[in-house]
Scaffold this motif. Structure first.
Motif, mmCIF file in Angstrom:
data_model
loop_
_atom_site.group_PDB
_atom_site.id
_atom_site.type_symbol
_atom_site.label_atom_id
_atom_site.label_comp_id
_atom_site.label_asym_id
_atom_site.label_seq_id
_atom_site.Cartn_x
_atom_site.Cartn_y
_atom_site.Cartn_z
ATOM 1 N N GLY A 131 -2.203 7.927 -1.863
ATOM 2 C CA GLY A 131 -0.796 7.564 -1.655
ATOM 3 C C GLY A 131 0.104 8.693 -1.200
ATOM 4 N N CYS B 141 -0.383 10.343 2.261
ATOM 5 C CA CYS B 141 -0.252 10.495 3.711
ATOM 6 C C CYS B 141 0.471 9.317 4.352
ATOM 7 N N GLY B 142 0.449 8.161 3.712
ATOM 8 C CA GLY B 142 1.162 7.011 4.269
ATOM 9 C C GLY B 142 0.406 6.285 5.358
ATOM 10 N N GLN B 143 -0.820 6.678 5.602
ATOM 11 C CA GLN B 143 -1.618 6.058 6.660
ATOM 12 C C GLN B 143 -1.821 4.559 6.417
ATOM 13 N N ALA C 13 0.120 2.473 4.702
ATOM 14 C CA ALA C 13 1.343 1.747 4.342
ATOM 15 C C ALA C 13 1.408 0.453 5.140
ATOM 16 N N VAL C 14 1.847 -0.633 4.488
ATOM 17 C CA VAL C 14 1.888 -1.938 5.160
ATOM 18 C C VAL C 14 3.338 -2.418 5.345
ATOM 19 N N ASP C 15 3.537 -3.153 6.421
ATOM 20 C CA ASP C 15 4.874 -3.672 6.752
ATOM 21 C C ASP C 15 5.123 -5.013 6.079
ATOM 22 N N ILE D 12 7.004 -3.770 3.585
ATOM 23 C CA ILE D 12 7.391 -3.213 2.288
ATOM 24 C C ILE D 12 6.942 -1.768 2.112
ATOM 25 N N GLY D 13 6.067 -1.279 3.000
ATOM 26 C CA GLY D 13 5.765 0.151 3.034
ATOM 27 C C GLY D 13 4.908 0.686 1.898
ATOM 28 N N ILE D 14 4.324 -0.194 1.084
ATOM 29 C CA ILE D 14 3.478 0.320 -0.002
ATOM 30 C C ILE D 14 2.111 0.727 0.548
ATOM 31 N N CYS D 15 1.485 1.708 -0.107
ATOM 32 C CA CYS D 15 0.190 2.193 0.350
ATOM 33 C C CYS D 15 -0.925 1.346 -0.264
#
Lengths: 278, 304
Positions: free
Chosen positions: A232, A234-236, A238-240, A242-245
């Motif tokens: 959690g 690098c953000g690679q 992350a989903v749209d 809501i941006g959670i990893c």
């Protein structure tokens, strides 16, 4: 702080499951839960996330499809050779008593779901919690392109209170067509509260989510995204929108959360971060 | 939290914490979460002219003392990246720092023109990534001439204030900051990670696929602090202090060395995604105890 718990451990056993599908076992107490994943490092090649196929508390197994350079290299490795293992990471499938589980596996998805069924019904094969879950029955649905690619048939058949359903694209075994075709009937005919759990290709999972939404049935979905750090940072993954990893708050998400991930079933991001539509 | 309000160039930040480039900065939604978790502003992951997949994994690993990464500047290209930046601005009005890198001064200018079509508030120029020297050679940030040329080229094209991101590993970082200022830079970010390595002793090999990586986390903090201290003495433009800030105490020390904004990144690894809020609370708590009313009061005070 995150504990990556890095290990560099020997392969203790290799089992050929089907053509180009092998399970590698490791004598190491991973204490994982079904649905969680590890990061597997093959030095000088790559490090990738893999969900856990077996864990009996003393040893664990990972099932690989020979697909890219990393798994190709793995397929050349022998018992006694070592690889890096970090984890377990991420969320897991729920363990609920008095529940009828409908497990829907596509391809490799049979591995973590097989682990889940075992953990509920035939401990200690399922590791962690060594008690059998009370009042649980399972419909275990496997979809594959053809009968040679149906994973873990023998394994699933050994699990008590578990009924195996197979669908193949070419009709060489079981129902001809998609495994999702039989899901509605199974939900309707269940006599207990149903929990649908799924792991497989995203478009199959999306269909399952839609069916569960229509029927207002609980479900849990394992969502795969390209991962780099696994913790959690690098953000690679992350989903749209809501941006959670997905490495932290996934891979297993409940229906309510899956419904908030609007990119689910539409697109994912590649290693550069570019959006790729399914 | 009003004690933490910070003016940086032409923008007001609700607090001085800025998400550092490369952490959680790939998507608009992810950066917006950082804002909701307490960041005063965010910096995007650096983008380049063309898409880059970056290095194979392992690309990062951490210990109690340091974090190390060699992601290799993966990014979907500036053209794709700016779509996310626009989305971010639809979600929040928190200040947005764009970040670019390139292989040549002219390419920096080219990427600047494209990124300035997006609603960024500032442009950070990454001339100091330690992890791509196989491709690009020694980082520009070691070379006064290169920094001068790139700063001028970017300034010519940029429609927003320009921040030059240097490396505390350059022995003459303060002199280089002065060169950037004289070439027209509006601010300095000090700075990037420093070059290092981790070896897995059981595998008997470097952990990172790239072998070498950039060290961040607690081990970097005193190095970054000294760089900010030295730069503050030589330039008049504001400084973003970045490197190993993990606690409110680190943050206050960085302000006392002279920083206006504070970049926070690897601290997420040590204290979770809400680390920004935690640092803000710790700063506020300390300021109350010490009767400090604003960060302005203590900025650069360690020099007196």
């Amino acid at each position: 702080m995150e504990n990556n718990n890095p290990q560099f451990i020997p392969i203790s056993k290799i089992v050929e499951e089907a053509q180009d599908i092998k399970t590698f076992y490791f004598e190491h107490s991973l204490n994982s839960k079904p649905g969680q994943f590890i990061m597997l490092w093959v030095p000088e090649h790559d490090q990738k996330p893999f969900s856990i196929a077996y864990d009996d508390g003393k040893s664990f197994g990972l099932t690989f499809f020979k697909r890219g350079p990393t798994t190709t290299k793995l397929f050349d490795m022998k018992v006694g050779e070592r690889v890096g293992i970090e984890g377990p990471f991420g969320t897991s499938f729920s363990r609920k008593p008095d529940t009828h589980y409908i497990m829907v596996a596509g391809g490799y998805g049979a591995a973590p779901l097989g682990f889940l069924a075992e953990s509920l019904l035939s401990p200690p094969a399922g590791g962690g919690d060594a008690r059998r879950a009370e009042g649980v029955g399972v419909d275990f649905c496997v979809g594959a392109r053809n009968k040679d690619l149906v994973l873990f048939k023998n394994r699933i058949e050994k699990i008590p209170n578990t009924k195996l359903h197979i669908a193949t694209d070419d009709g060489s075994e079981g129902h001809k067509g998609y495994i999702t075709d039989i899901l509605s009937n199974l939900i309707d005919s269940a006599e207990k509260k149903v929990l649908v759990v799924t792991c497989g290709p995203e478009l199959m999972e999306k269909k399952i989510l839609n069916i569960c939404n229509e029927k207002n049935t609980d479900c849990e979905i394992s969502i795969e995204r390209y991962m780099k750090c696994g913790v959690g940072i690098c953000g690679q993954c992350a989903v749209d929108p809501i941006g959670i990893c997905m490495c932290k708050e996934g891979p297993v998400v409940k229906r309510e959360l899956a419904n908030k991930i609007t990119e689910f079933g539409k697109y994912h991001r590649d290693k550069s971060g570019k959006i790729i539509y399914f | 939290m009003s004690k933490l309000k910070t003016r940086f160039l032409d923008k007001e930040f609700k607090n001085p914490i800025v998400l550092a480039s490369g952490i959680l900065g790939l998507t608009a939604a992810s950066m917006n979460n950082a804002v909701n978790n307490g960041c005063g502003g965010v910096t995007v992951k650096s983008v380049s002219k063309d898409a880059r997949p970056g290095h194979p994994n392992p690309t990062m690993t951490g210990t109690d003392h340091y974090f190390i990464n060699a992601v290799g500047l993966s990014n979907p290209s500036v053209a794709e990246g700016i779509k996310e930046f626009a989305k971010f601005k639809e979600m929040t009005n928190a200040p947005l720092v764009g970040s670019i890198f390139a292989g040549t001064p002219d390419e920096f200018a080219e990427v600047t023109e494209i990124i300035c079509q997006s609603p960024i508030d500032f442009l950070e120029v990454n001339v100091s990534c330690p992890n791509v020297s196989k491709e690009f050679g020694t980082p520009f940030a070691y070379d006064t001439k290169a920094v001068e040329v790139i700063t001028k080229k970017v300034k010519e094209k940029s429609t927003v204030p320009v921040i030059i991101k240097l490396t505390p590993q350059a022995w003459n970082v303060a002199e280089i900051a002065k060169v950037a200022e004289d070439a027209g830079a509006d601010a300095i970010c000090a700075g990037n990670t420093i070059s290092g390595m981790a070896i897995d002793i059981r595998a008997r090999k470097p952990v990172l696929h790239n072998k070498q990586g950039g060290v961040s986390g607690p081990a970097l903090f005193p190095v970054a602090l000294k760089a900010v201290y030295d730069i503050y003495k030589t330039v008049k433009i504001p400084i973003i202090g970045t490197g190993g800030i993990t606690t409110g105490e680190d943050a206050i020390a960085m302000v006392m060395a002279g920083a206006s904004l504070l970049g926070v990144g690897s601290a997420v690894y040590y204290r979770g995604q809400d680390v920004f809020e935690k640092i803000n609370n710790e700063m506020t708590e300390f300021m109350k105890k010490e009767n400090i009313n604003s960060l302005e009061e203590i900025r650069g005070i360690a020099h007196k």
